[in-house]
Design an enzyme around this catalytic site. Structure first.
Site, PDB file in Angstrom:
ATOM      1  N   GLY A  39       0.854  -1.179   0.000  1.00  0.00           N
ATOM      2  CA  GLY A  39       0.000   0.000   0.000  1.00  0.00           C
ATOM      3  C   GLY A  39       0.887   1.225   0.000  1.00  0.00           C
ATOM      4  CE  LYS A 224      16.310   8.229 -19.604  1.00  0.00           C
ATOM      5  NZ  LYS A 224      15.424   8.799 -20.648  1.00  0.00           N
ATOM      6  N   GLY A 225      17.001   9.199 -12.573  1.00  0.00           N
ATOM      7  CA  GLY A 225      16.967  10.043 -11.387  1.00  0.00           C
ATOM      8  C   GLY A 225      15.669  10.816 -11.294  1.00  0.00           C
ATOM      9  CG  ASP A 246      10.275  -6.867  -6.846  1.00  0.00           C
ATOM     10  OD1 ASP A 246       9.639  -6.100  -7.587  1.00  0.00           O
ATOM     11  OD2 ASP A 246       9.738  -7.582  -5.970  1.00  0.00           O
ATOM     12  CG  ASP A 252       5.017   3.502  -2.644  1.00  0.00           C
ATOM     13  OD1 ASP A 252       4.575   4.549  -3.155  1.00  0.00           O
ATOM     14  OD2 ASP A 252       4.443   2.399  -2.738  1.00  0.00           O
ATOM     15  N   GLY A 287      10.504  -7.912  -3.006  1.00  0.00           N
ATOM     16  CA  GLY A 287       9.462  -7.501  -2.086  1.00  0.00           C
ATOM     17  C   GLY A 287       9.311  -5.997  -2.020  1.00  0.00           C
ATOM     18  CB  SER A 291      12.926  -4.360  -0.671  1.00  0.00           C
ATOM     19  OG  SER A 291      12.155  -3.203  -0.968  1.00  0.00           O
TER      20      SER A 291
END
Length: 306
Positions: A39, A224-225, A246, A252, A287, A291
């Site tokens: 989420g 690229k940032g 991944d 987020d 994950g 992660s």
């Protein structure tokens, strides 16, 4: 007083790792499946908390076992849970499909997240008032985000709005009130109606938002940032090149870590640079929230790389 108040969604991620994506009507076998906490709101709150920020989270979990597991996870993550309610619906879930190149496809079923209404926020105005930064995304009703922006502006608290997933119905009158608006290039195109196929086009679209009153536009452009634009300045903050495993939740992790570094007192370019570094580490692991490294883990990773 919290450093950051995140208002947003929580999901249970149902992650399938595929050798290849199926075509229409095809059934394929998958070598690996995992469940995890996700989420966009929860991810951003967890990233900031793991780096050491005091984080309040305003959200709604389901009345099912997934909801109980979410609450346990927030507690273990050191998040202030007093703004989290239990809804009448089941928890939100997100089936996620990841291919060998680390690209993903995501389906979101919002569930109890739809019960995070503007009226709920009125109960927690003090949390908003006593924050250094309010962080929003778009997996909850738009009207709730609008009310959150109004409450923050009323109390002179800056807002960071991450317009993900993109919603073409987003009211630009509210966007113009936020301090930080952080879309990716696809979301930027959806919201402005302008092309974003190259850097020059992205700059034009970002400046169109500045002209509408947004304080700072931060456009994430993958490896690229990020492009940072305000009335006085335009700058590319380069990304960190890594071997991605991944990319789920990378955006987020960037938003949550930027919120942490900015409220810790870093300048915008410093916070963007460090957030790029944090997000780059997360894509080298499988994950979503699992992660995200803690500050101690991140320091050790960077020490090894140095």
């Amino acid at each position: 007083m919290s450093d950051i108040t995140v208002i947003g969604s929580n999901m249970i991620d149902l992650m399938t790792y595929l050798d290849r994506m199926p075509v229409e009507g095809e059934t394929v076998s998958a070598p690996e499946f995992e469940m995890g906490f996700g989420g966009k709101g929860a991810n951003q709150a967890v990233a900031a908390s793991r780096l050491g920020s005091d984080v309040s989270f305003i959200s709604m979990v389901g009345h099912d076992n997934f909801g109980k597991e979410q609450l346990d996870n927030f507690k273990k993550s050191g998040i202030d849970m007093t703004g989290i309610g239990v809804g009448d619906c089941n928890s939100g879930v997100a089936p996620i499909f990841v291919d060998p190149s680390s690209d993903n496809r995501i389906i979101v079923i919002k569930g109890a997240n739809n019960e995070l209404t503007p009226e709920v926020l009125d109960e927690y105005e003090d949390k908003i008032k006593n924050s250094k930064l309010v962080v929003l995304q778009q997996e909850i009703p738009l009207e709730t985000n609008y009310h959150a922006i109004d409450l923050a502006v009323k109390n002179n608290v800056p807002v960071l709005l991450n317009p993900a997933p993109a919603n073409k119905d987003l009211n630009m009158e509210y966007v113009s009130k936020v301090e930080f608006f952080s879309p990716n290039e696809t979301e930027l195109a959806t919201l402005t109606g302008l092309p974003t196929n190259n850097l020059d086009e992205i700059k034009v679209a970002a400046n169109a938002l500045i002209e509408k009153g947004v304080g700072n536009v931060i456009v994430t452009i993958g490896s690229k940032g990020v492009l940072w634009v305000n009335k006085e300045h335009s700058e590319i903050v380069p990304g960190k090149k890594v071997a991605a495993v991944d990319t789920t939740g990378a955006g987020d992790s960037f938003i949550g870590s930027f919120a942490h570094y900015f409220t810790e007192g870093e300048s915008v370019p410093e916070a963007l640079r460090d957030a790029n570094q944090y997000a780059a580490v997360t894509v080298t692991r499988k994950g979503t929230q699992k992660s995200y490294p803690t500050k101690a883990e991140l320091d050790e990773i960077l020490k090894i790389k140095a």
